[in-house]
Design a protein around this motif. Structure first.
Motif, PDB file in Angstrom:
ATOM      1  N   ILE A  51       0.806  -1.231   0.000  1.00 58.76           N
ATOM      2  CA  ILE A  51       0.000   0.000   0.000  1.00 58.76           C
ATOM      3  C   ILE A  51       0.832   1.270   0.000  1.00 58.76           C
ATOM      4  O   ILE A  51       0.293   2.363  -0.261  1.00 58.76           O
ATOM      5  N   GLU A  52       2.145   1.184   0.278  1.00 61.01           N
ATOM      6  CA  GLU A  52       2.895   2.388   0.609  1.00 61.01           C
ATOM      7  C   GLU A  52       3.012   3.405  -0.516  1.00 61.01           C
ATOM      8  O   GLU A  52       3.181   4.590  -0.257  1.00 61.01           O
ATOM      9  N   HIS A  53       2.903   3.016  -1.759  1.00 62.46           N
ATOM     10  CA  HIS A  53       3.071   3.968  -2.854  1.00 62.46           C
ATOM     11  C   HIS A  53       1.761   4.584  -3.343  1.00 62.46           C
ATOM     12  O   HIS A  53       1.771   5.635  -3.971  1.00 62.46           O
ATOM     13  N   ASP A  54       0.636   3.918  -3.050  1.00 61.10           N
ATOM     14  CA  ASP A  54      -0.628   4.343  -3.651  1.00 61.10           C
ATOM     15  C   ASP A  54      -1.688   4.811  -2.665  1.00 61.10           C
ATOM     16  O   ASP A  54      -2.670   5.415  -3.075  1.00 61.10           O
ATOM     17  N   PHE A  55      -1.504   4.523  -1.385  1.00 64.26           N
ATOM     18  CA  PHE A  55      -2.525   4.885  -0.406  1.00 64.26           C
ATOM     19  C   PHE A  55      -1.897   5.545   0.811  1.00 64.26           C
ATOM     20  O   PHE A  55      -0.735   5.305   1.146  1.00 64.26           O
ATOM     21  N   VAL A  56      -2.696   6.372   1.479  1.00 62.30           N
ATOM     22  CA  VAL A  56      -2.323   6.936   2.768  1.00 62.30           C
ATOM     23  C   VAL A  56      -2.965   6.068   3.855  1.00 62.30           C
ATOM     24  O   VAL A  56      -4.167   5.793   3.811  1.00 62.30           O
ATOM     25  N   LEU A  57      -2.172   5.630   4.813  1.00 62.70           N
ATOM     26  CA  LEU A  57      -2.697   4.832   5.918  1.00 62.70           C
ATOM     27  C   LEU A  57      -3.296   5.768   6.969  1.00 62.70           C
ATOM     28  O   LEU A  57      -2.574   6.488   7.657  1.00 62.70           O
ATOM     29  N   GLU A  58      -4.610   5.760   7.075  1.00 64.83           N
ATOM     30  CA  GLU A  58      -5.303   6.619   8.033  1.00 64.83           C
ATOM     31  C   GLU A  58      -5.414   5.959   9.407  1.00 64.83           C
ATOM     32  O   GLU A  58      -5.389   6.640  10.430  1.00 64.83           O
ATOM     33  N   ASP A  59      -5.537   4.634   9.426  1.00 66.84           N
ATOM     34  CA  ASP A  59      -5.753   3.946  10.695  1.00 66.84           C
ATOM     35  C   ASP A  59      -5.415   2.466  10.528  1.00 66.84           C
ATOM     36  O   ASP A  59      -5.672   1.884   9.479  1.00 66.84           O
ATOM     37  N   TRP A  60      -4.817   1.863  11.571  1.00 69.03           N
ATOM     38  CA  TRP A  60      -4.531   0.424  11.590  1.00 69.03           C
ATOM     39  C   TRP A  60      -4.941  -0.092  12.963  1.00 69.03           C
ATOM     40  O   TRP A  60      -4.329   0.236  13.965  1.00 69.03           O
ATOM     41  N   HIS A  61      -5.985  -0.893  13.015  1.00 65.65           N
ATOM     42  CA  HIS A  61      -6.608  -1.346  14.255  1.00 65.65           C
ATOM     43  C   HIS A  61      -6.462  -2.864  14.340  1.00 65.65           C
ATOM     44  O   HIS A  61      -6.850  -3.576  13.415  1.00 65.65           O
ATOM     45  N   ASN A  62      -5.917  -3.369  15.443  1.00 71.31           N
ATOM     46  CA  ASN A  62      -5.762  -4.810  15.637  1.00 71.31           C
ATOM     47  C   ASN A  62      -6.641  -5.259  16.798  1.00 71.31           C
ATOM     48  O   ASN A  62      -6.468  -4.803  17.925  1.00 71.31           O
ATOM     49  N   PHE A  63      -7.606  -6.148  16.530  1.00 70.35           N
ATOM     50  CA  PHE A  63      -8.367  -6.761  17.621  1.00 70.35           C
ATOM     51  C   PHE A  63      -8.449  -8.276  17.409  1.00 70.35           C
ATOM     52  O   PHE A  63      -9.475  -8.909  17.528  1.00 70.35           O
ATOM     53  N   GLY A  64      -7.276  -8.876  17.116  1.00 71.08           N
ATOM     54  CA  GLY A  64      -7.198 -10.298  16.814  1.00 71.08           C
ATOM     55  C   GLY A  64      -7.657 -11.210  17.925  1.00 71.08           C
ATOM     56  O   GLY A  64      -8.164 -12.312  17.664  1.00 71.08           O
TER      57      GLY A  64
END
Length: 390
Positions: free
Chosen positions: A308-321
């Motif tokens: 994703i690093e070249h085409d998208f902005v990471l707004e949020d990464w949520h882990n609830f595994g």
């Protein structure tokens, strides 16, 4: 998959456990996991057929799972047994298990198991076994992915909370167009259309899921299509994918994210809900690949971030595994209670296959090897500030 001929029970005419010396390597490995053979604790393995030992030494996790299906061993607390084995990370021990995974690794490195012509195999193999089975196992929303148990008391509440969380993270507004890649039985599409006033296009590779989703979304602005994600066309304000990315495969990540970028408007949002692995990229588990999700691949953090690093902005990464543990155990309880209704159509080996599948996956998440990630992504053209939601 469920025919009597294909899934006939093992006869267990092999050597009795007491007549066969247990290989020392197995004893040492099990000691590392605090698991004993024929011990008295609920998670100890009770051996019914000594052929289990050779099957494990020759085939690793595939032989172990197949031996369970054939009633060669049992455990009073299967989920705890598998949790302990996974927590010990036995597959990482030097000199054990490496060669067994080499073939699967090379298969994924040299070939594309998730190519366009293979895209529908998982639907035919797993999702099309019978909507009645899944209706009995899942909650009323028919959500076949991790629930959100933060404030939930039961499975249905957890799944409704998950659907609401997704819609709120996407900032859905009435009149918007939502694309649901891998829509399953239409639970999210129906929920979003009813509660947020959006128009939804859902796609699936399962004929049974399409039929079920179309029926439950009658009268709503929802369209359910049987198609591969690479064939998508049109423009959408928001895009979501829940529990489908595990079927995409690393060789197809560029095409997958390029498709999302092509069909999503400049100021849109994309929510990716996927299982993730705590470790670097690994070969698929051979038992899961053969019996449950053919051609699947659980991504690592490195694989996702690189894609994703070249085409998208990471707004949020949520882990609830860790919420997946509770979800899977609730599914297993429902499946087990409903089994008498299906026993005349599916044999005992099918029952043990599903029991091993659900309990093994619960152990996978309980051990923290398995994660559950929700990523919110935007394109560089979005100017509005994103506020994370929990």
């Amino acid at each position: 998959m469920a025919s009597a001929q294909d899934t006939a029970m093992g006869t267990n005419h092999g050597p009795k456990p007491e007549d066969r010396e247990v290989p020392g390597v197995l004893i040492r490995l099990l000691e590392l996991a605090d698991v004993q053979l024929n011990g008295s604790r609920p998670w100890d393995i009770q051996v019914h057929d000594a052929a289990l030992y050779d099957r494990v030494l020759r085939q690793g996790s595939l032989g172990f799972g197949e031996a369970y299906m054939d009633n060669a061993w049992d455990s009073k607390r299967l989920d705890e047994t598998l949790y302990k084995l996974l927590s010990a990370r036995l597959n990482t021990i030097k000199g054990f298990g490496k060669l067994r995974f080499l073939g699967a690794f090379l298969r994924n490195f040299l070939f594309n198991p998730q190519s366009r012509k293979r895209a529908f195999q998982v639907g035919e193999h797993h999702y099309d076994i019978g909507n009645d089975v899944y209706a009995a196992m899942l909650d009323p929303t028919m959500s076949y992915s991790c629930g959100y148990w933060k404030d939930a008391a039961d499975l249905e509440q957890a799944q409704l909370a998950k659907l609401r969380l997704i819609c709120d993270k996407l900032e859905l507004k009435s009149g918007e167009r939502l694309l649901d890649i891998g829509c399953g039985w239409g639970g999210l599409a129906r929920f979003a259309a009813q509660n947020y006033g959006v128009e939804v296009t859902g796609i699936t590779v399962s004929k049974e899921q399409q039929r079920f989703a179309q029926a439950r979304c009658v009268g709503l602005p929802v369209s359910i299509e049987l198609m591969d994600y690479r064939d998508l066309r049109g423009r959408f304000d928001k895009v979501v994918s829940v529990g489908m990315f595990e079927h995409v495969g690393p060789k197809n990540y560029p095409a997958y994210f390029a498709t999302v970028g092509r069909v999503m408007v400049a100021d849109g949002l994309f929510l990716l809900h996927t299982i993730g692995d705590y470790d670097h990229p690994r070969a698929p588990n051979p038992w899961i690949d053969k019996y449950i999700f053919p051609n699947g691949h659980v991504p690592s953090l490195q694989e996702v971030s690189k894609a994703i690093e070249h085409d998208f902005v990471l707004e949020d990464w949520h882990n609830f595994g860790q919420d997946y543990d509770a979800t899977l155990m609730a599914w297993w309880k429902n499946f087990d209670l409903a089994w008498p209704r299906f026993a005349d159509r599916y044999d005992e080996r099918f029952y043990r296959m599903f029991k091993f599948y659900l309990n093994a996956c619960a152990g996978y998440f309980r051990s923290r090897q398995g994660q559950l990630w929700q990523l919110v992504l935007s394109k560089y053209g979005r100017r509005e500030i994103y506020r994370s939601i929990r």
